[in-house]
Design a protein around this motif. Structure first.
Motif, PDB file in Angstrom:
ATOM      1  N   LYS A  31     -11.623  -4.253  -3.473  1.00  0.00           N
ATOM      2  CA  LYS A  31     -12.121  -4.737  -3.128  1.00  0.00           C
ATOM      3  C   LYS A  31     -11.198  -5.918  -1.539  1.00  0.00           C
ATOM      4  CE  LYS A  31     -15.575  -7.401  -5.656  1.00  0.00           C
ATOM      5  NZ  LYS A  31     -15.939  -8.294  -6.663  1.00  0.00           N
ATOM      6  N   LYS A  32      -9.831  -6.286  -2.181  1.00  0.00           N
ATOM      7  CA  LYS A  32      -9.953  -6.196  -0.919  1.00  0.00           C
ATOM      8  C   LYS A  32      -8.738  -5.634  -0.454  1.00  0.00           C
ATOM      9  CE  LYS A  32      -6.720 -10.129  -3.392  1.00  0.00           C
ATOM     10  NZ  LYS A  32      -5.865 -10.908  -3.634  1.00  0.00           N
ATOM     11  N   TYR A  33      -9.134  -3.908  -0.040  1.00  0.00           N
ATOM     12  CA  TYR A  33      -8.567  -2.791   0.133  1.00  0.00           C
ATOM     13  C   TYR A  33      -9.746  -2.816   1.402  1.00  0.00           C
ATOM     14  CZ  TYR A  33      -7.141   2.054   1.977  1.00  0.00           C
ATOM     15  OH  TYR A  33      -7.349   3.412   2.265  1.00  0.00           O
ATOM     16  N   GLN A  34     -10.954  -3.327   0.458  1.00  0.00           N
ATOM     17  CA  GLN A  34     -12.413  -2.672   1.813  1.00  0.00           C
ATOM     18  C   GLN A  34     -12.080  -3.759   3.008  1.00  0.00           C
ATOM     19  OE1 GLN A  34     -15.619  -2.629  -0.604  1.00  0.00           O
ATOM     20  NE2 GLN A  34     -15.114  -0.851  -1.759  1.00  0.00           N
ATOM     21  N   LEU A  35     -11.586  -5.445   2.086  1.00  0.00           N
ATOM     22  CA  LEU A  35     -11.502  -5.998   3.444  1.00  0.00           C
ATOM     23  C   LEU A  35     -11.374  -6.232   4.153  1.00  0.00           C
ATOM     24  CD1 LEU A  35     -12.513  -9.031   4.287  1.00  0.00           C
ATOM     25  CD2 LEU A  35     -10.233  -9.801   2.276  1.00  0.00           C
ATOM     26  N   ASP A 190      -1.827  -7.078   4.054  1.00  0.00           N
ATOM     27  CA  ASP A 190      -0.952  -5.896   4.201  1.00  0.00           C
ATOM     28  C   ASP A 190       0.127  -6.853   3.158  1.00  0.00           C
ATOM     29  OD1 ASP A 190      -2.247  -4.929   5.786  1.00  0.00           O
ATOM     30  OD2 ASP A 190      -1.453  -5.797   7.518  1.00  0.00           O
ATOM     31  N   ASP A 191       0.531  -7.388   3.246  1.00  0.00           N
ATOM     32  CA  ASP A 191       1.417  -8.278   2.188  1.00  0.00           C
ATOM     33  C   ASP A 191       1.540  -7.398   0.968  1.00  0.00           C
ATOM     34  OD1 ASP A 191       4.911  -8.959   1.734  1.00  0.00           O
ATOM     35  OD2 ASP A 191       3.339 -10.254   0.164  1.00  0.00           O
ATOM     36  N   TYR A 192       0.155  -7.939   0.484  1.00  0.00           N
ATOM     37  CA  TYR A 192      -0.287  -7.362  -0.957  1.00  0.00           C
ATOM     38  C   TYR A 192      -0.404  -6.216  -1.122  1.00  0.00           C
ATOM     39  CZ  TYR A 192      -3.192  -7.010  -5.476  1.00  0.00           C
ATOM     40  OH  TYR A 192      -3.764  -7.435  -6.254  1.00  0.00           O
ATOM     41  N   LYS A 197       3.733  -1.566  -7.053  1.00  0.00           N
ATOM     42  CA  LYS A 197       2.423  -1.330  -8.137  1.00  0.00           C
ATOM     43  C   LYS A 197       1.293  -1.470  -7.246  1.00  0.00           C
ATOM     44  CE  LYS A 197       4.708  -2.943 -11.504  1.00  0.00           C
ATOM     45  NZ  LYS A 197       4.823  -4.143 -12.673  1.00  0.00           N
ATOM     46  N   ILE A 198       0.840  -1.659  -5.935  1.00  0.00           N
ATOM     47  CA  ILE A 198      -0.257  -1.941  -5.610  1.00  0.00           C
ATOM     48  C   ILE A 198      -0.699  -0.607  -4.920  1.00  0.00           C
ATOM     49  CG2 ILE A 198      -2.429  -3.098  -4.365  1.00  0.00           C
ATOM     50  CD1 ILE A 198      -1.062  -5.076  -7.064  1.00  0.00           C
TER      51      ILE A 198
END
Length: 245
Positions: A31-35, A190-192, A197-198
């Motif tokens: 979800k965060k990647y799509q956002l 971007d930081d996350y 690991k991500i």
């Protein structure tokens, strides 16, 4: 007894709980990647606003087709090629100098500017738009890449004399408004997503493979492998030395 069996059937195993936690983490990352993609599209599609008073910020240097070539029948043809391999360099002064250390002191030398080299990916990409006639003016070269430990092919334009460098003032005529809330959210994502690991989870679940930047070693020619570059004896010499024994 039946109640005990029903109770045990409803209890989840440790493996099942770990699988559920892992799936939930992957869903949050997806979800965060799509956002992040959506926010970058909004950021990229923000319209430019013209300035009331344009101003100059240094100089820009680029290649242009020579006048005698432009007057020939192939002038438009080479102009189309230049659009695909042209490079731009910016400098605060018209001299385009850079610092260099020589004999313990710093001196200024002229910056070198070359035409763009076409990668093998762009060469085979139909969107790049190279015609069969344009391909005839490029020569395939190879350069050793220390990171990938192999020779990387590229294509270089063979008749660079048809172009000449030109310099003009770099005028700033438009600006893009900055949305601070959008920039803050993009920086946090971007930081996350940039954590070690991500990144591994993204490559494994979204891209479909764990290490896409690695490729099989079988397609590297043996003579070009770094392991055999330092060999001084050829195969013929080795065979002859074995026959003498």
């Amino acid at each position: 007894m039946e109640n005990d069996n029903l109770l045990f059937s409803r209890l989840r195993s440790v493996r099942s709980r770990k699988r559920t936690i892992r799936k939930d983490v992957e869903k949050q990352i997806r979800k965060k990647y799509q956002l992040s993609d959506e926010l970058w599209d909004i950021r990229r599609n923000t319209p430019w606003i013209p300035l009331d008073k344009p101003y100059q910020r240094g100089f820009v240097r680029f290649f242009a087709v020579r006048e005698d070539v432009m007057r020939s029948k192939d002038g438009d043809f080479f102009e189309e090629i230049l659009k695909k391999i042209n490079t731009y360099m910016y400098s605060e002064s018209r001299q385009f100098l850079k610092k260099k250390r020589k004999f313990g002191r710093r001196i200024y030398v002229a910056k070198e500017q070359k035409l763009k080299q076409i990668s093998s990916y762009s060469w085979n990409d139909p969107k790049f738009g190279l015609t069969p006639r344009e391909r005839q003016y490029f020569l395939k070269q190879e350069e050793y890449c220390s990171g990938r430990k192999t020779y990387v092919p590229y294509y270089e334009f063979t008749e660079s004399w048809r172009f000449i460098l030109r310099t003009r003032p770099n005028m700033i005529t438009h600006y893009k408004p900055v949305n601070f809330e959008l920039e803050k959210e993009c920086a946090e994502l971007d930081d996350y997503l940039g954590q070690y690991k991500i990144v591994g989870i993204i490559h494994k679940t979204i891209y479909g493979r764990s290490y896409p930047w690695k490729r099989k070693r079988e397609d590297i020619p043996l003579i070009k492998s770094r392991k055999y570059v330092t060999c001084t004896m050829s195969a013929t010499e080795i065979a002859e030395s074995l026959q003498d024994l």
